[in-house]
Scaffold this motif. Structure first.
Motif, short mmCIF file in Angstrom:
data_model
loop_
_atom_site.label_atom_id
_atom_site.label_comp_id
_atom_site.label_asym_id
_atom_site.label_seq_id
_atom_site.Cartn_x
_atom_site.Cartn_y
_atom_site.Cartn_z
N LEU A 121 28.80 39.50 45.73
CA LEU A 121 30.02 40.53 45.54
C LEU A 121 30.11 40.21 43.92
O LEU A 121 30.13 41.26 43.10
CB LEU A 121 31.27 40.23 45.94
CG LEU A 121 31.14 40.85 47.53
CD1 LEU A 121 32.32 40.59 48.40
CD2 LEU A 121 31.01 42.19 47.78
N PHE A 153 28.43 43.24 41.26
CA PHE A 153 29.45 43.86 41.06
C PHE A 153 30.32 43.30 39.87
O PHE A 153 29.88 43.32 38.69
CB PHE A 153 30.46 44.41 42.21
CG PHE A 153 29.79 45.14 43.26
CD1 PHE A 153 29.77 46.63 43.23
CD2 PHE A 153 29.32 44.57 44.47
CE1 PHE A 153 29.01 47.25 44.09
CE2 PHE A 153 28.86 45.30 45.62
CZ PHE A 153 28.45 46.80 45.43
N THR A 154 31.33 42.68 40.25
CA THR A 154 32.10 42.08 38.99
C THR A 154 33.09 40.69 39.73
O THR A 154 33.26 40.40 40.90
CB THR A 154 33.50 42.92 38.59
OG1 THR A 154 34.17 42.29 37.60
CG2 THR A 154 33.93 43.56 39.81
N LEU A 195 36.00 41.34 42.06
CA LEU A 195 36.00 41.85 43.61
C LEU A 195 36.31 40.99 44.55
O LEU A 195 37.02 40.98 45.35
CB LEU A 195 34.66 42.72 43.78
CG LEU A 195 34.33 43.32 44.93
CD1 LEU A 195 35.71 44.41 45.23
CD2 LEU A 195 33.12 44.13 45.09
#
Length: 230
Positions: free
Chosen positions: A193, A197-198, A201
Motif C-alpha cells: 500500500l 499509493f502513499t 494509506l
C-alpha cells in the motif's frame, strides 16, 4: 416463559448488530487516536524525499509510531464486546501511558537497524558484490521487521523485561510458523500500500490492520499468557 438466562442474553447491547456496531466504533476511535498521536511526524515523513540519505530522518519521524501502535493494540485487545462497554479512548490512553517507554526500548533500536539495512541496500552496487548478495540484507530486514512486530505485540499486552520480550519474540516467531507467515503477509500488504499509493494509506488503515494482526498472532498471545506469565 422467559428465564433469567434468556433475559440476560437479550439485554441491550449484546446482540450481533450491537457487537458489530461496538467493533466499528472501537476501530474508528482507535484509528483517530493513532492519527492524533502520530500526525506531526507522519506529515513530516510525507515531505521527505525518497532518498537513502533521508533514512535517519525517516527513522526519527517514525519513533512516535511505535508507542501509538502499541496503545492501539492494547485498546483493541481489551475492547468491550457490547455497546455498554465502549471506552476505546480511555483504553488507548492507558495503553500509551503503560507501554510507551518499554516499546521505545525495542522500537528505537529496530528503526536504527532497519536504517542501516536500507542504506546498505541503496548503496549495494557500490560494494562491487554480485547482485544476488543483496538478498541477504533484504532477508535480514524482513526477519527483523517480523521479529519487531512480535516484540511490539508482546510489549503491548504483557509486562516482560525488554531483554525477555526480545528473546520471547524470537522464540515464538520460530515456534509458530503459521502466525509468522500471516504476520509477514500483513506487513507485505502494508508495504505494498505504501509503495503503490502513499505512506499515509497504511496509517489511515492502522486500526483494521492491527486488529488483523491480533487475530493472526492469537496463538502467540495465548502461549505467552499461559506459559510465560504467572
Amino acid at each position: 416463559m422467559s428465564t433469567p438466562e434468556a433475559a440476560r442474553r437479550h439485554t441491550f447491547g449484546t446482540g450481533t448488530l450491537s457487537r458489530a456496531a461496538a467493533l466499528v466504533h472501537t476501530l474508528l476511535i482507535t484509528q483517530l487516536m493513532v492519527l492524533v498521536a502520530t500526525a506531526p511526524c507522519l506529515v513530516a515523513l510525507l515531505f521527505l524525499a525518497r532518498d537513502a540519505s533521508n533514512l535517519p530522518l525517516a527513522a526519527v519521524c517514525l519513533l512516535p509510531l511505535g508507542p501509538a501502535l502499541s496503545a492501539a493494540l492494547y485498546a483493541l485487545h481489551s475492547r468491550g464486546r457490547d455497546l455498554t462497554e465502549l471506552r476505546p479512548a480511555r483504553a488507548y490512553t492507558r495503553g500509551w501511558r503503560l507501554n510507551a517507554v518499554p516499546v521505545l526500548k525495542l522500537w528505537a533500536p529496530l528503526l536504527g537497524w532497519l536504517s542501516v539495512i536500507g542504506f546498505s541496500l541503496a548503496h549495494f552496487p557500490a560494494a562491487g558484490l554480485p547482485r544476488w548478495w543483496a538478498w541477504l540484507p533484504a532477508l535480514t530486514g524482513l526477519v527483523s521487521v517480523v521479529w519487531g512486530t512480535y516484540a511490539l505485540v508482546l510489549a503491548s499486552l504483557f509486562t516482560f523485561r525488554t531483554a525477555d520480550t526480545a528473546r520471547l519474540a524470537a522464540y515464538l516467531m520460530l515456534r509458530h510458523g503459521g502466525a509468522t507467515l500471516g504476520t509477514a503477509s500483513l506487513l507485505a500488504l502494508a508495504a505494498g500500500l505504501t509503495v503503490l499509493f502513499t505512506e499515509a494509506l497504511p496509517a489511515l488503515l492502522a486500526a483494521p490492520l492491527l486488529l488483523c494482526l491480533l487475530h493472526t498472532t492469537r496463538p502467540v498471545i495465548t502461549e505467552a499468557q499461559e506459559d510465560f506469565t504467572v
